[in-house]
Write a protein that holds these residues in place. Structure first.
Motif, short mmCIF file in Angstrom:
data_model
loop_
_atom_site.label_atom_id
_atom_site.label_comp_id
_atom_site.label_asym_id
_atom_site.label_seq_id
_atom_site.Cartn_x
_atom_site.Cartn_y
_atom_site.Cartn_z
N GLY A 1 -7.44 16.80 8.81
CA GLY A 1 -7.15 16.51 10.52
C GLY A 1 -5.64 17.37 10.58
N TYR A 2 -5.47 17.14 11.99
CA TYR A 2 -3.47 17.96 12.32
C TYR A 2 -3.44 16.29 12.45
CZ TYR A 2 -1.17 19.72 15.43
OH TYR A 2 0.32 20.15 15.95
N GLY A 3 -2.47 16.41 11.98
CA GLY A 3 -1.47 15.69 12.32
C GLY A 3 -0.64 15.44 11.11
N PHE A 4 -1.14 13.77 10.92
CA PHE A 4 -0.43 13.57 9.93
C PHE A 4 -0.56 14.15 7.55
CE2 PHE A 4 -0.17 9.92 5.75
CZ PHE A 4 1.47 9.06 6.34
N TYR A 5 -2.32 14.65 7.96
CA TYR A 5 -2.04 15.31 6.92
C TYR A 5 -2.94 16.62 6.49
CZ TYR A 5 -6.52 12.17 7.57
OH TYR A 5 -7.22 11.68 8.39
N ASN A 6 -3.20 17.71 5.87
CA ASN A 6 -4.84 18.90 6.33
C ASN A 6 -6.51 17.79 5.94
OD1 ASN A 6 -2.74 20.29 7.48
ND2 ASN A 6 -2.32 21.36 5.54
N LEU A 7 -5.65 17.63 4.42
CA LEU A 7 -7.15 17.05 3.83
C LEU A 7 -6.78 16.28 3.34
CD1 LEU A 7 -10.01 17.34 2.67
CD2 LEU A 7 -9.05 19.13 0.86
N ASN A 8 -7.99 14.33 3.70
CA ASN A 8 -7.45 13.39 2.84
C ASN A 8 -8.36 13.11 2.58
OD1 ASN A 8 -6.29 11.03 3.26
ND2 ASN A 8 -7.05 10.05 4.47
N LEU A 9 -8.31 12.47 1.22
CA LEU A 9 -9.44 12.15 0.22
C LEU A 9 -9.68 10.96 -0.68
CD1 LEU A 9 -9.60 15.73 -2.07
CD2 LEU A 9 -11.20 15.17 0.01
N GLY A 10 -10.83 10.54 -0.57
CA GLY A 10 -10.71 8.97 -1.17
C GLY A 10 -12.08 8.57 -1.19
N VAL A 11 -11.48 7.07 -1.43
CA VAL A 11 -12.94 6.11 -1.49
C VAL A 11 -12.91 5.15 -0.16
CG1 VAL A 11 -11.57 4.14 -2.94
CG2 VAL A 11 -13.86 4.03 -3.20
N THR A 12 -14.62 5.23 -0.02
CA THR A 12 -15.40 4.70 0.86
C THR A 12 -15.75 2.74 0.73
OG1 THR A 12 -15.66 4.42 3.50
CG2 THR A 12 -17.25 5.96 1.82
N PHE A 13 -15.48 2.44 1.86
CA PHE A 13 -16.06 0.86 1.10
C PHE A 13 -17.10 0.28 2.38
CE2 PHE A 13 -12.68 1.30 -1.51
CZ PHE A 13 -13.17 0.61 -2.39
#
Length: 179
Positions: free
Chosen positions: A165-177
């Motif tokens: 992303g451009y803005g809050f983070y460069n790379l966001n990693l996590g879990v999805t439900f």
């Protein structure tokens, strides 16, 4: 010759499996992501960008009658930093609250790929103190973010996600439900 035949057969098998694959994200699907951002645009982060987002499918079967969907949803994120140099201390916090929309296209089974736009209301504040003077400042405003992501579902309801992303983070990693 053998190499060309092998590659053609592999392409045919891949296209048939994609044509028969059911969409991972479609109209009525709700997905919640919980992530941690890497490579923030803000220096000296003490608390990395933490985020929660929700995507809800509002349209599907937009391409060839069996792929392509659109989602709308929300985003909430927080990050902060604190620095101490002798008696001097500075703190910074950043909150983003926004709405987002994305176009989803499934290239492979269990894989939801998407690109989108988020419009957010961002609140930033900073303060410092020293032996001589202290200061604090706060600002807020509307911001926009482009993002490109993918979700891979390990089960029908649980998966992992990554977003550039451009803005809050460069790379966001996590879990999805999926609900």
């Amino acid at each position: 010759m053998f190499k060309k035949v092998f590659l053609a057969a592999l392409a045919l098998i891949g296209s048939v499996s994609l044509a028969n694959a059911q969409e991972v994200f479609h109209k009525g699907t709700t997905a919640i992501n919980a992530g941690i951002g890497l490579g923030s645009y803000y220096s000296g982060i003490t608390i990395p960008p933490l985020s929660v987002s929700l995507d809800y499918g509002v349209a599907d079967n937009l391409i060839n009658g069996n792929n392509g969907s659109i989602s709308v949803g929300g985003f909430a994120g927080y990050t902060a930093s604190s620095h101490t140099y002798g008696t001097y201390k500075s703190t910074f916090s950043y909150i983003a609250l926004g709405g987002r929309g994305a176009f989803h296209y499934q290239f492979a089974p269990k894989l939801d790929t998407y690109a989108g736009l988020m419009v957010s209301y961002d609140i930033a504040s900073a303060s410092s103190n020293s032996d001589y003077a202290g200061a604090s400042v706060a600002t807020s405003g509307i911001n926009w973010t482009l993002f490109l992501g993918g979700r891979y579902f390990f089960t029908e309801k649980i998966g992992g996600f990554a977003e550039l992303g451009y803005g809050f983070y460069n790379l966001n990693l996590g879990v999805t439900f999926k609900l």
